[in-house]
Design a protein around this motif. Structure first.
Motif, PDB file in Angstrom:
ATOM      1  N   LEU A  92       1.194  -1.124  -0.114  1.00 52.74           N
ATOM      2  CA  LEU A  92      -0.556  -0.211  -0.324  1.00 52.74           C
ATOM      3  C   LEU A  92       1.126   1.128  -0.200  1.00 52.74           C
ATOM      4  O   LEU A  92       0.412   2.017  -0.676  1.00 52.74           O
ATOM      5  N   LEU A  93       2.266   1.209   0.468  1.00 52.07           N
ATOM      6  CA  LEU A  93       2.957   2.470   0.441  1.00 52.07           C
ATOM      7  C   LEU A  93       4.269   1.542   0.265  1.00 52.07           C
ATOM      8  O   LEU A  93       5.411   0.819   0.443  1.00 52.07           O
ATOM      9  N   GLU A  94       4.398   2.135  -0.634  1.00 50.66           N
ATOM     10  CA  GLU A  94       5.750   1.525  -2.123  1.00 50.66           C
ATOM     11  C   GLU A  94       6.858   1.911  -1.144  1.00 50.66           C
ATOM     12  O   GLU A  94       8.150   1.729  -1.381  1.00 50.66           O
ATOM     13  N   LYS A  95       7.127   3.362  -0.542  1.00 46.55           N
ATOM     14  CA  LYS A  95       7.892   3.780   0.100  1.00 46.55           C
ATOM     15  C   LYS A  95       7.147   4.941   0.972  1.00 46.55           C
ATOM     16  O   LYS A  95       6.675   5.499   1.017  1.00 46.55           O
ATOM     17  N   PHE A  96       8.364   4.609   2.542  1.00 41.80           N
ATOM     18  CA  PHE A  96       8.204   5.231   3.681  1.00 41.80           C
ATOM     19  C   PHE A  96       8.490   6.325   3.340  1.00 41.80           C
ATOM     20  O   PHE A  96       9.505   6.788   2.910  1.00 41.80           O
ATOM     21  N   PRO A  97       7.832   7.719   4.186  1.00 37.73           N
ATOM     22  CA  PRO A  97       8.714   8.550   4.134  1.00 37.73           C
ATOM     23  C   PRO A  97      10.409   8.861   5.172  1.00 37.73           C
ATOM     24  O   PRO A  97      10.519   8.429   5.240  1.00 37.73           O
ATOM     25  N   ASP A  98      10.137  10.097   4.025  1.00 35.85           N
ATOM     26  CA  ASP A  98      12.056  10.888   4.526  1.00 35.85           C
ATOM     27  C   ASP A  98      11.918  11.246   6.194  1.00 35.85           C
ATOM     28  O   ASP A  98      12.653  10.549   6.969  1.00 35.85           O
ATOM     29  N   ASN A  99      10.842  11.727   6.015  1.00 34.60           N
ATOM     30  CA  ASN A  99      10.920  12.995   7.229  1.00 34.60           C
ATOM     31  C   ASN A  99       9.908  12.318   8.185  1.00 34.60           C
ATOM     32  O   ASN A  99       8.860  12.700   9.073  1.00 34.60           O
ATOM     33  N   MET A 100      10.696  10.518   9.325  1.00 35.93           N
ATOM     34  CA  MET A 100      10.218  10.048  10.296  1.00 35.93           C
ATOM     35  C   MET A 100      10.104  10.738  11.713  1.00 35.93           C
ATOM     36  O   MET A 100       8.862  10.246  12.155  1.00 35.93           O
ATOM     37  N   GLU A 101      10.595  11.429  12.122  1.00 36.16           N
ATOM     38  CA  GLU A 101      10.777  11.805  12.718  1.00 36.16           C
ATOM     39  C   GLU A 101       9.176  13.279  12.887  1.00 36.16           C
ATOM     40  O   GLU A 101       8.592  13.544  13.815  1.00 36.16           O
ATOM     41  N   LEU A 102       9.347  13.748  11.638  1.00 38.53           N
ATOM     42  CA  LEU A 102       7.957  14.719  11.551  1.00 38.53           C
ATOM     43  C   LEU A 102       6.657  14.223  12.115  1.00 38.53           C
ATOM     44  O   LEU A 102       5.958  14.288  12.435  1.00 38.53           O
ATOM     45  N   TRP A 103       6.659  12.925  11.233  1.00 42.43           N
ATOM     46  CA  TRP A 103       5.407  12.502  11.066  1.00 42.43           C
ATOM     47  C   TRP A 103       5.297  11.925  12.537  1.00 42.43           C
ATOM     48  O   TRP A 103       3.987  11.235  13.315  1.00 42.43           O
ATOM     49  N   GLY A 104       6.404  11.762  13.695  1.00 41.93           N
ATOM     50  CA  GLY A 104       6.064  11.220  15.150  1.00 41.93           C
ATOM     51  C   GLY A 104       5.542  12.090  15.774  1.00 41.93           C
ATOM     52  O   GLY A 104       4.603  12.643  16.351  1.00 41.93           O
ATOM     53  N   ARG A 105       5.984  13.022  15.414  1.00 41.55           N
ATOM     54  CA  ARG A 105       5.017  14.599  15.808  1.00 41.55           C
ATOM     55  C   ARG A 105       4.114  14.313  15.206  1.00 41.55           C
ATOM     56  O   ARG A 105       2.787  14.979  15.714  1.00 41.55           O
ATOM     57  N   TYR A 106       3.163  14.000  14.348  1.00 34.35           N
ATOM     58  CA  TYR A 106       1.894  13.846  13.811  1.00 34.35           C
ATOM     59  C   TYR A 106       1.096  12.836  14.874  1.00 34.35           C
ATOM     60  O   TYR A 106      -0.475  13.249  15.011  1.00 34.35           O
ATOM     61  N   ALA A 173       2.269  -3.164   8.275  1.00 36.25           N
ATOM     62  CA  ALA A 173       3.143  -4.138   7.840  1.00 36.25           C
ATOM     63  C   ALA A 173       2.552  -5.753   7.443  1.00 36.25           C
ATOM     64  O   ALA A 173       2.997  -6.471   6.318  1.00 36.25           O
ATOM     65  N   ALA A 174       1.657  -6.923   7.898  1.00 38.65           N
ATOM     66  CA  ALA A 174       1.032  -7.446   7.389  1.00 38.65           C
ATOM     67  C   ALA A 174       0.212  -7.490   6.070  1.00 38.65           C
ATOM     68  O   ALA A 174       0.123  -7.883   5.367  1.00 38.65           O
ATOM     69  N   GLU A 175      -1.091  -6.932   6.514  1.00 35.10           N
ATOM     70  CA  GLU A 175      -2.247  -6.039   5.973  1.00 35.10           C
ATOM     71  C   GLU A 175      -2.124  -5.720   4.551  1.00 35.10           C
ATOM     72  O   GLU A 175      -2.683  -5.486   4.117  1.00 35.10           O
ATOM     73  N   TYR A 176      -1.116  -5.056   4.650  1.00 41.34           N
ATOM     74  CA  TYR A 176      -1.083  -3.692   3.515  1.00 41.34           C
ATOM     75  C   TYR A 176       0.103  -3.691   3.010  1.00 41.34           C
ATOM     76  O   TYR A 176       0.520  -3.191   2.001  1.00 41.34           O
ATOM     77  N   GLN A 177       1.260  -4.072   3.970  1.00 45.70           N
ATOM     78  CA  GLN A 177       2.496  -4.266   3.070  1.00 45.70           C
ATOM     79  C   GLN A 177       3.280  -5.582   2.416  1.00 45.70           C
ATOM     80  O   GLN A 177       3.248  -5.482   1.686  1.00 45.70           O
ATOM     81  N   ASN A 178       2.198  -6.339   3.109  1.00 40.53           N
ATOM     82  CA  ASN A 178       2.514  -7.920   2.160  1.00 40.53           C
ATOM     83  C   ASN A 178       4.285  -8.363   3.088  1.00 40.53           C
ATOM     84  O   ASN A 178       4.493  -9.676   2.361  1.00 40.53           O
TER      85      ASN A 178
END
Length: 437
Positions: A92-106, A173-178
């Protein structure tokens, strides 16, 4: 087609099938059973493959979800183990975002909104506002395979994917990323005996061992009371716990929960509300910790050089940061934010900026005018880092020891979590989780 049905020799009006569709040929239960997985693979490879009959071709399509390692989906997608299958793994998500730190704040803002908002729609709006305000940085590097797939209240497929990720990393990881997370045996199974083996019978409370050069302290903020610990450290990062406790003092050596505090902060400061009581408690505890020196066994006096105060409790974050900023010990006190990082998360997604300081899985970000300096650290990494020292022998170069005494409360805290190494997308990390009890 049910895999348990009688399929050998299957035909209709003397016609054999030339195409078969397998739709999820396993269940959550069967995927965890090696015997059931093997039996169902035998049906597919021996029974279904022979449906076309001699000299005829048969196309078999299998729509599968990878539930765990070595299940049917994993085997069919592995070209080395199943060379006749031409599998393709969709994420579902081919590539994770670069800024995981900002996503942590989100994730923090969204979590707090879901907890405090009057409705799910209101919480979704709060999260969406933050996302839209920072969308360019949040979306950077991310690639969603289905751009149109997002729910009402969400603004993009990337935001939707990350919501699913933060809701349940394992399910995502299992259901959406296989790509299910692989859990192995526990790395560190801390028991009461683990802690008691590190007690140094000749070491008294408050006394610093000869080999220690630096002292630090940590304070954990709760509604009822504050927990604290003082540690001495060598240049090899061996450590010694020379004091720990609660403020106000609970006057017990038996373990207790934060809901069962005998003496609370609000009782200690009856004229103040919760925020004021926490602020005053931090002030009095800091004075106790930093307003004195500690004697090393060679007679040298040392003072605490760094204090970290946990500021992760969302509703009290402003109280903690305000205290750290206004304290007379502000030069050595910092609010701290522990952050979850899994195998696919990148701790540092960019180069250091401005006056930013970085160390081993921690950093003090560059802050803007009016903001408070703070430290961010990888909780999973540092828990494993310290657990390794707890399991080391007392005489090892990197070890952790404890002063002599009764340590039921310390043992209760140290054994509250367990560690499980997980692997995802070829990367491994230790994940710490609370025990069920």
């Amino acid at each position: 087609m049910p895999t348990g049905a009688g399929i050998r020799g299957l035909k209709k009006k003397n016609n054999r099938p030339d195409c078969v569709l397998l739709d999820d040929p396993q269940t959550d239960l069967s995927a965890r059973s090696h015997a059931q997985t093997k039996a169902r693979l035998n049906i597919i490879n021996r029974g279904i493959k022979g449906l076309a009959g001699p000299g005829k071709k048969l196309a078999i399509l299998a729509a599968v979800t990878t539930i765990q390692q070595d299940d049917i989906a994993s085997v069919l997608l592995d070209r080395k183990r199943s060379p006749s299958w031409h599998g393709e793994r969709f994420r579902l998500l081919e590539k994770f975002p670069d800024n995981m730190e900002l996503w942590g704040r989100y994730a923090e803002i969204r979590r707090d909104a879901l907890t405090e908002a009057n409705s799910d729609e209101e919480a979704a709006a709060v999260a969406a506002d933050f996302y839209m305000a920072h969308r360019e940085n949040l979306d950077a590097g991310a690639v969603a395979s289905w751009p149109e797939r997002f729910e009402p209240g969400e603004r993009s497929a990337i935001q939707s994917c990350m919501n699913l990720y933060f809701d349940d990393r394992g399910a995502f990881a299992a259901e959406y990323q296989n790509e299910p997370i692989v859990e192995t045996e526990t790395t560190y199974n801390i028991t009461e005996e683990t802690v008691l083996r590190k007690v140094v019978s000749t070491s008294r409370r408050f006394v610093v061992p000869l080999e220690c050069q630096q002292l630090t302290a940590a304070i954990d903020v709760h509604k009822g009371c504050l927990f604290y610990m003082i540690g001495g450290w060598t240049d090899k990062f061996s450590g010694h716990i020379l004091d720990y406790g609660t403020f106000p003092d609970q006057k017990t050596t038996l373990p207790f929960s934060v809901d069962d505090c005998r003496h609370t902060l609000e009782e200690s400061y009856p004229s103040q509300g919760l925020e004021g009581a926490i602020y005053s408690g931090l002030g009095d505890l800091s004075e106790r910790l930093l307003g004195q020196t500690y004697t090393r066994t060679d007679g040298v006096e040392l003072s605490i050089k760094q204090v970290l105060i946990d500021a992760r409790w969302g509703e009290q974050t402003p109280t903690v940061t305000k205290f750290c900023r206004e304290s007379k010990y502000a030069s050595v006190i910092l609010p701290s934010f522990g952050q979850y990082y899994g195998p696919v998360d990148s701790f540092f997604s960019s180069k250091a900026k401005g006056s930013e300081r970085r160390g081993i899985r921690w950093k003090i970000p560059d802050v803007k005018a009016g903001e408070s300096r703070h430290v961010i650290y990888d909780t999973n990494f540092w828990k494993s880092f310290m657990a390794a020292r707890l399991f080391a022998g007392i005489g090892d170069k990197t070890t952790l020891t404890v002063f002599d005494g009764q340590h039921d409360i310390l043992s209760d805290h140290f054994t509250a979590e367990y560690c499980t190494p997980i692997t995802s997308r070829g990367r491994q990390a230790d994940i710490w989780k609370l025990r069920p009890d």
